[in-house]
Design a protein around this motif. Structure first.
Motif, PDB file in Angstrom:
ATOM      1  N   ARG A   1       0.760  -0.996   0.171  1.00 18.87           N
ATOM      2  CA  ARG A   1      -0.024  -0.009   0.072  1.00 18.87           C
ATOM      3  C   ARG A   1       1.074   1.487   0.042  1.00 18.87           C
ATOM      4  O   ARG A   1       1.624   1.319   0.736  1.00 18.87           O
ATOM      5  N   PRO A   2       0.787   2.130  -1.104  1.00 19.27           N
ATOM      6  CA  PRO A   2       1.494   3.277  -0.934  1.00 19.27           C
ATOM      7  C   PRO A   2       0.994   4.264   0.163  1.00 19.27           C
ATOM      8  O   PRO A   2       0.089   4.259   0.586  1.00 19.27           O
ATOM      9  N   THR A   3       2.127   5.085   0.648  1.00 19.19           N
ATOM     10  CA  THR A   3       1.821   6.252   1.525  1.00 19.19           C
ATOM     11  C   THR A   3       1.621   7.408   0.824  1.00 19.19           C
ATOM     12  O   THR A   3       2.313   7.802   0.025  1.00 19.19           O
ATOM     13  N   PHE A   4       0.343   7.945   1.058  1.00 23.71           N
ATOM     14  CA  PHE A   4      -0.100   9.061   0.204  1.00 23.71           C
ATOM     15  C   PHE A   4       0.167  10.321   1.115  1.00 23.71           C
ATOM     16  O   PHE A   4      -0.063  10.504   2.315  1.00 23.71           O
ATOM     17  N   THR A   5       0.527  11.438   0.347  1.00 24.89           N
ATOM     18  CA  THR A   5       0.634  12.938   0.818  1.00 24.89           C
ATOM     19  C   THR A   5      -0.599  13.529   0.818  1.00 24.89           C
ATOM     20  O   THR A   5      -1.134  13.605  -0.214  1.00 24.89           O
ATOM     21  N   SER A   6      -0.926  14.095   1.906  1.00 23.85           N
ATOM     22  CA  SER A   6      -2.536  14.809   2.218  1.00 23.85           C
ATOM     23  C   SER A   6      -2.214  16.256   2.401  1.00 23.85           C
ATOM     24  O   SER A   6      -1.070  16.712   2.590  1.00 23.85           O
ATOM     25  N   TYR A   7      -3.201  17.002   2.053  1.00 25.15           N
ATOM     26  CA  TYR A   7      -3.312  18.401   2.396  1.00 25.15           C
ATOM     27  C   TYR A   7      -2.897  18.688   3.761  1.00 25.15           C
ATOM     28  O   TYR A   7      -2.146  19.852   4.011  1.00 25.15           O
ATOM     29  N   LEU A   8      -3.109  17.687   4.851  1.00 27.73           N
ATOM     30  CA  LEU A   8      -2.489  17.868   6.083  1.00 27.73           C
ATOM     31  C   LEU A   8      -1.264  18.164   6.256  1.00 27.73           C
ATOM     32  O   LEU A   8      -0.576  18.696   7.383  1.00 27.73           O
ATOM     33  N   GLU A   9      -0.404  17.987   5.245  1.00 31.93           N
ATOM     34  CA  GLU A   9       1.168  17.683   5.311  1.00 31.93           C
ATOM     35  C   GLU A   9       1.762  19.115   4.599  1.00 31.93           C
ATOM     36  O   GLU A   9       3.078  19.108   4.460  1.00 31.93           O
ATOM     37  N   PRO A  37       1.480  22.710   4.931  1.00 26.89           N
ATOM     38  CA  PRO A  37       0.749  23.963   5.866  1.00 26.89           C
ATOM     39  C   PRO A  37       0.504  25.275   5.115  1.00 26.89           C
ATOM     40  O   PRO A  37      -0.100  26.270   5.566  1.00 26.89           O
ATOM     41  N   TYR A  38       1.078  25.395   4.086  1.00 26.61           N
ATOM     42  CA  TYR A  38       1.115  26.739   3.156  1.00 26.61           C
ATOM     43  C   TYR A  38       0.268  26.785   2.041  1.00 26.61           C
ATOM     44  O   TYR A  38       0.342  27.561   1.103  1.00 26.61           O
TER      45      TYR A  38
END
Length: 504
Positions: A45-53, A55-56
């Motif tokens: 399962r890939p690890t996805f980057t979300s908007y929570l990471e 900050p700007y």
């Protein structure tokens, strides 16, 4: 997008045929479910980057991402409408990049945005959608998107590179092969660039053996290039497979000859050899062979090789490598390489040689950093080379390459033990100005030792300074000072010190 393709892609299809249904199996996945509840046949399962990471983010992008992440897919379009948000093409791209963890809602957002943009999504946005669906193993939906892209005439190799990667990550390598076989039916050439893209995806995932097998079949139809072999060799390197690396390298030389520009292949091959047990001499042998044919590896190999020499304390091997590097007019060692040589010779107590490397750095257009100095200082202190350590300390502070706190602690103790309180105090002053914590033990040691050396006035001075700086002066240190001061008839000095200590 044509009306026909828009209608077809707009439906929530659970089963859509992958390319050339005669050659590819169907995958029964629905993108209407949230990713947390999908039971995909995935290798990892890939690890996805979300908007929570991120900050700007622009407030609009953040709001769109929040809606996608926190809204049921069935309600996404209504919530987006209710918020009255207007989007441009770049907004869609940015939101998709941060919505991989919510594929069903992301698809609904993509379709909703399409109405505003009059179905003029960028090719990049489409590729992101394909990648998002593939990385979630929603392969039917992924192929729906690809077919719509075909009708728009915006398919590219980047699209299929994403498909290759998704199938490989989903542990479906055979389907990645099949995709390569049919990609020309979608208007994308099945050429060497596409083949190398497929090989790269497979080798990156640690399946170099499968890539090698496929290559033996594919090369009957497509002429391989240097990159093909470099990709395989990097795969063998990552897997530590020396035997297959030797075989692939031999095949490359037979097929491609010796090419000075094929540096990545030489790098990977020699790195594979040198990491193997007793592989150093074999790597040097091949290095000489390359030199005879006017070929050479790059900075990667020399960095790895020097690191191996440091691990094995092999000064002779490091010197041979260094000579091979420095005779080249197109290559200069960097600071990290110099640091490895300084570290190696410092560990072996070859301090004159280590100092020479430190001094020679500027002649290669590189400059020592804090690590360069601290490595040498650490071993000079360890070997009680006080004069050399003092000179080096003065030089590094002057050059603003600051000593580490660990080296400073060792220096204070060593200088005090060796009867050089001047240097100990000099280092202590540096410590209190540059380090904000973990000073208590060294400070108390300094005060106690100064008192033991009959330097009572200085001991009181630095004890008071510690109290002023809120560095804890221990009761045992204070007791020692009391004994000495009272005995010398300087009780009032102690009383004043005690008063400050109690008010701290």
């Amino acid at each position: 997008m044509t009306k026909q393709s828009k209608r077809r892609y707009g439906r929530d299809r659970s089963h859509s045929p992958p390319p050339s249904s005669s050659s590819l199996k169907k995958h029964h996945h629905s993108y209407a479910n949230s990713p947390q509840h999908q039971n995909h046949d995935m290798g990892k399962r890939p690890t996805f980057t979300s908007y929570l990471e991120s900050p700007y983010l622009h407030p609009k992008i953040k709001l769109l991402c929040e809606i996608i992440a926190n809204t049921s897919p069935l309600s996404v379009e209504n919530v987006l409408d209710d918020n009255g948000i207007r989007v441009i093409q770049e907004d869609v791209e940015q939101v998709l990049k941060l919505s991989y963890g919510y594929p069903a809602a992301a698809v609904k957002f993509f379709r909703w945005a399409g109405y505003q943009l009059k179905d003029r999504h960028t090719p990049y946005a489409w590729n992101l959608l394909v990648d998002l669906l593939g990385k979630n193993s929603l392969f039917d939906a992924m192929w729906d998107a690809i077919k719509s892209m075909k009708e728009e005439g915006i398919l590219s190799l980047a699209t299929f590179a994403s498909v290759f990667s998704s199938y490989v990550l989903g542990n479906r390598v055979e389907e990645a092969f099949m995709t390569f076989e049919v990609m020309d039916q979608y208007g994308v050439p099945r050429d060497i660039v596409a083949l190398n893209s497929l090989l790269s995806a497979i080798c990156r995932d640690g399946k170099t053996g499968k890539a090698d097998e496929f290559l033996r079949i594919a090369k009957n139809k497509i002429r391989l290039d240097a990159d093909s072999y470099a990709i395989l060799l990097e795969g063998w390197e990552n897997e530590g497979n020396v035997a297959n690396a030797r075989r692939t390298f031999g095949e490359m030389v037979v097929e491609m000859g010796w090419d000075p520009s094929n540096v990545p292949a030489y790098d990977s091959f020699l790195c594979t050899l040198i990491k193997a047990p007793s592989g150093f001499h074999e790597a040097l042998k091949f290095l000489n062979t390359m030199k005879e044919r006017r070929c050479s590896p790059g900075v990667k190999f020399f960095g790895v090789a020097l690191e191996e020499c440091v691990k094995k304390s092999d000064a002779r091997g490091a010197s041979l490598l260094w000579e091979a590097m420095t005779v080249r007019s197109d290559f200069k060692p960097d600071t990290q390489m110099y640091n490895m040589m300084i570290s190696l010779h410092s560990q072996l107590a070859n301090f004159d040689i280590a100092q020479r490397y430190l001094d020679d750095m500027v002649y290669d257009g590189v400059f020592p950093d804090s690590k360069s100095y601290n490595i040498l200082l650490q071993y000079l202190l360890k070997n009680r080379k006080l004069h050399e350590a003092s000179s080096l300390y003065t030089e590094m502070v002057k050059n603003e390459c600051l000593p580490t706190q660990a080296n400073c602690v060792a220096a204070v103790r060593l200088y005090l033990d060796s009867g050089d309180p001047y240097m100990a105090i000099k280092v202590w002053k540096f410590m209190v100005e540059n380090f904000g914590s973990d000073l208590e033990e060294t400070g108390n040691f300094l005060v106690s030792d100064l008192r033991d050396c009959n330097r009572v006035q200085e001991a009181v001075k630095y004890a008071e300074d510690m109290i002023d700086r809120k560095i804890k002066l221990s009761s045992s240190t204070l007791t020692k000072l009391k004994q000495t001061l009272v005995k010398a008839g300087k009780g009032p000095v102690y009383d004043e010190l005690l008063k400050k200590w109690k008010l701290r």
